[in-house]
Write an enzyme that holds these catalytic residues in place. Structure first.
Site, short mmCIF file in Angstrom:
data_model
loop_
_atom_site.label_atom_id
_atom_site.label_comp_id
_atom_site.label_asym_id
_atom_site.label_seq_id
_atom_site.Cartn_x
_atom_site.Cartn_y
_atom_site.Cartn_z
N ASP A 1 -3.54 -8.16 9.07
CA ASP A 1 -2.20 -8.45 9.57
C ASP A 1 -1.54 -9.60 8.80
OD1 ASP A 1 0.08 -8.87 10.97
OD2 ASP A 1 -0.90 -9.44 12.85
N SER B 1 0.79 -1.24 0.00
CA SER B 1 0.00 0.00 0.00
C SER B 1 0.82 1.28 0.00
CB SER B 1 -0.93 0.00 1.21
OG SER B 1 -0.18 -0.24 2.39
N TYR C 1 22.24 0.84 11.41
CA TYR C 1 21.49 0.05 10.44
C TYR C 1 22.10 -1.34 10.22
CZ TYR C 1 17.95 -1.06 7.16
OH TYR C 1 16.87 -1.70 6.59
N GLY D 1 5.21 2.99 -0.21
CA GLY D 1 6.65 2.77 -0.37
C GLY D 1 7.03 1.79 -1.47
N ALA E 1 7.17 -3.52 6.31
CA ALA E 1 7.96 -2.78 7.29
C ALA E 1 7.03 -2.55 8.47
CB ALA E 1 8.44 -1.46 6.72
P1 NAD Z 1 6.52 1.46 4.07
O1 NAD Z 1 6.32 1.86 5.48
O2 NAD Z 1 6.30 2.47 3.01
O3 NAD Z 1 5.59 0.20 3.70
C1 NAD Z 1 5.33 -0.84 4.58
C2 NAD Z 1 4.20 -1.71 4.05
O4 NAD Z 1 4.02 -2.79 4.98
C3 NAD Z 1 2.84 -1.00 3.95
O5 NAD Z 1 2.15 -1.48 2.81
C4 NAD Z 1 2.12 -1.48 5.22
O6 NAD Z 1 0.70 -1.48 5.13
C5 NAD Z 1 2.65 -2.89 5.30
N1 NAD Z 1 2.52 -3.49 6.63
C6 NAD Z 1 3.12 -3.11 7.80
N2 NAD Z 1 2.76 -3.95 8.80
C7 NAD Z 1 1.93 -4.89 8.25
C8 NAD Z 1 1.23 -6.02 8.74
N3 NAD Z 1 1.31 -6.39 10.02
N4 NAD Z 1 0.44 -6.71 7.89
C9 NAD Z 1 0.33 -6.35 6.58
N5 NAD Z 1 0.98 -5.31 6.05
C10 NAD Z 1 1.77 -4.57 6.87
O7 NAD Z 1 7.98 0.84 4.02
P2 NAD Z 1 9.15 0.75 2.93
O8 NAD Z 1 10.19 1.73 3.32
O9 NAD Z 1 8.62 0.73 1.55
O10 NAD Z 1 9.74 -0.68 3.31
C11 NAD Z 1 9.42 -1.87 2.63
C12 NAD Z 1 10.65 -2.77 2.63
O11 NAD Z 1 11.70 -2.13 1.89
C13 NAD Z 1 11.21 -3.06 4.05
O12 NAD Z 1 11.68 -4.36 4.09
C14 NAD Z 1 12.39 -2.09 4.11
O13 NAD Z 1 13.39 -2.50 5.01
C15 NAD Z 1 12.88 -2.15 2.68
N6 NAD Z 1 13.75 -1.03 2.28
C16 NAD Z 1 13.37 0.26 2.51
C17 NAD Z 1 14.24 1.29 2.16
C18 NAD Z 1 13.89 2.73 2.42
O14 NAD Z 1 14.78 3.58 2.37
N7 NAD Z 1 12.64 3.05 2.67
C19 NAD Z 1 15.47 1.01 1.54
C20 NAD Z 1 15.79 -0.31 1.26
C21 NAD Z 1 14.92 -1.34 1.65
#
Ligand code: NAD
Length: 398
Positions: free
Chosen positions: A115, A54, A239, A56, A144
């Site tokens: 969840d 949803s 990190y 990121g 995340a």
């Molecule tokens: P985000 O916060 O934008 O997205 C998180 C997603 O997880 C959302 O869709 C949320 O609804 C979902 N979510 C959270 N808890 C949940 C649950 N219990 N059940 C179902 N859905 C759930 O995060 P992001 O930054 O896009 O991170 C996504 C992945 O990318 C992570 O593994 C993160 O470590 C990795 N990542 C992020 C970055 C960064 O800079 N943002 C860089 C490299 C890797």
């Protein structure tokens, strides 16, 4: 149908409401960024499950698969629906926009809100795949989350963002007060490390994949991806070498195991993709990272290298997954989408700027203003083209 003028409400730095129109514009912009713009490709995904779909990286992956290749997508996420005069969370409105654009463009989309760590949502997802889609050929794991209830034990694990072994002191932007301060973070204890690995490590991803395999819902040659981050040494104590890094190393171990299983059973693969640092709800919560994210774009934009989640995910498909040959992996079998971020000249510029930033010159020396705007943009605020004085419908469903 409640219509209201929605002003940004914040608790500290975090926005506690969201603007549906701003979220819609964000999704439209991302869709426009891939629609008709991705080269044909080979071995393109047809049925994609995105867990964490949803916001990121998960949302960007979903959009790239759907509008880049016409893939059917099933998204799983945990978002707050609208209630009375309270707005929904941004991820809810993003999904409303995703569905409405998918319908307009004749793309199949289904979404499950709940969840993802629970058995109930895993089974509901499996049922939906069986009912509404053919077997899945790509699984993207992009959760995340700050906590996880383990369905086997009922235990709630809370993740922490702490160094391991010794305290870590560095500069950061205190987001609420907009001050550049020195923070000292005390090291995590063993329980905190184990809890963080339980939340953000590979266990839940394995459980998803085990269920999909058991239920025969994966197509021959199916591929699974989970996302990770490494970043520059300046952030390693918090990190890569910190609690979250221990979880990511566990995710990498899970990728190796899953790869062997998928290869044997389906001729498939599992990999971790190391993505670039971008502004998301999750990344802004990590100490030190806001300062890094306020400097990195300065170094990348002047070199024409900057990318957001959508550009990263476009490259994931065009340069790694849909080339018709095995993707290039690093020595630890990971896809490296952080290659541009990690370039020596980029990191040298960040390192040179790092000690110069003070509270007084924050907005001149760093791109903090853009970081803040981008962060508010995640919730649909300060988005170009939205008239925030106009009443907006908040009770929207997909
Ligand atoms: P985000 O916060 O934008 O997205 C998180 C997603 O997880 C959302 O869709 C949320 O609804 C979902 N979510 C959270 N808890 C949940 C649950 N219990 N059940 C179902 N859905 C759930 O995060 P992001 O930054 O896009 O991170 C996504 C992945 O990318 C992570 O593994 C993160 O470590 C990795 N990542 C992020 C970055 C960064 O800079 N943002 C860089 C490299 C890797």
């Amino acid at each position: 149908m409640p219509q209201q003028i929605i002003k940004r409400r914040s608790r500290g730095f975090i926005c506690v409401n969201a603007h549906p129109e701003g979220c819609r514009r964000n999704v439209e912009r991302w869709v426009a960024g891939v629609k008709g713009k991705m080269p044909a490709g080979q071995n393109t995904p047809k049925n994609v499950l995105v867990i964490g779909a949803s916001t990121g990286y998960g949302l960007a992956s979903r959009i790239a698969a759907a509008w880049g290749y016409g893939a059917k997508t099933l998204g799983v996420f945990f978002e707050r629906p609208p209630e009375g005069d309270k707005t929904a969370s941004a991820g809810h409105y993003n999904t409303v926009a995703f569905h409405s654009l998918a319908k307009r463009d004749g793309l199949f989309a289904a979404s499950i809100n709940g969840d993802a760590f629970s058995d109930e949502i895993k089974h509901a997802t499996a049922d939906a795949i069986r009912r509404e889609m053919a077997p899945v050929d790509l699984v993207i794991y992009s959760l995340a989350s700050p906590k996880r209830t383990d369905p086997r034990t009922g235990r709630v694990h809370n993740s922490v963002l702490k160094p391991v072994g010794q305290a870590f002191t560095n500069r950061t932007i205190e987001l609420d007060s907009e001050k550049v301060v020195s923070v000292t973070l005390e090291p995590a204890n063993e329980d905190e490390i184990a809890d963080t690995v339980a939340v953000m490590g590979g266990d839940d991803w394995r459980r998803w994949m085990d269920l999909l395999l058991e239920e025969k819902l994966l197509a021959p040659g199916a591929r699974a991806l989970a996302y990770s981050y490494i970043g520059p040494e300046i952030t390693w104590p918090i990190y890569r070498d910190g609690t979250i890094g221990q979880a990511k190393k566990d995710l990498e171990r899970a990728a190796a195991d899953l790869d062997a299983t998928l290869a044997k059973k389906l001729g498939g693969n599992a990999w971790v993709s190391v993505n670039k640092a971008v502004v998301t709800q999750a990344s802004a919560a990590i100490p030190v990272v806001p300062l890094y994210l306020s400097l990195l774009p300065l170094a990348m934009k002047t070199k024409n290298l900057d990318e957001g989640p959508l550009e990263q995910m476009r490259r994931l498909f065009t340069d790694f997954l849909c080339t018709g040959h095995a993707p290039k992996l690093d020595e630890a079998r990971r896809l490296r989408l952080d290659d541009r971020e990690m370039r020596g000249d980029v990191q040298a510029e960040v390192a040179a700027l790092w000690p110069q930033v003070t509270t007084e010159n924050l907005r001149e020396v760093s791109a903090f203003a853009e970081f803040q705007r981008e962060f508010r943009g995640l919730f649909g605020f300060e988005v170009d083209g939205v008239d925030y004085e106009q009443p907006t419908e908040t009770d929207l469903q997909w």
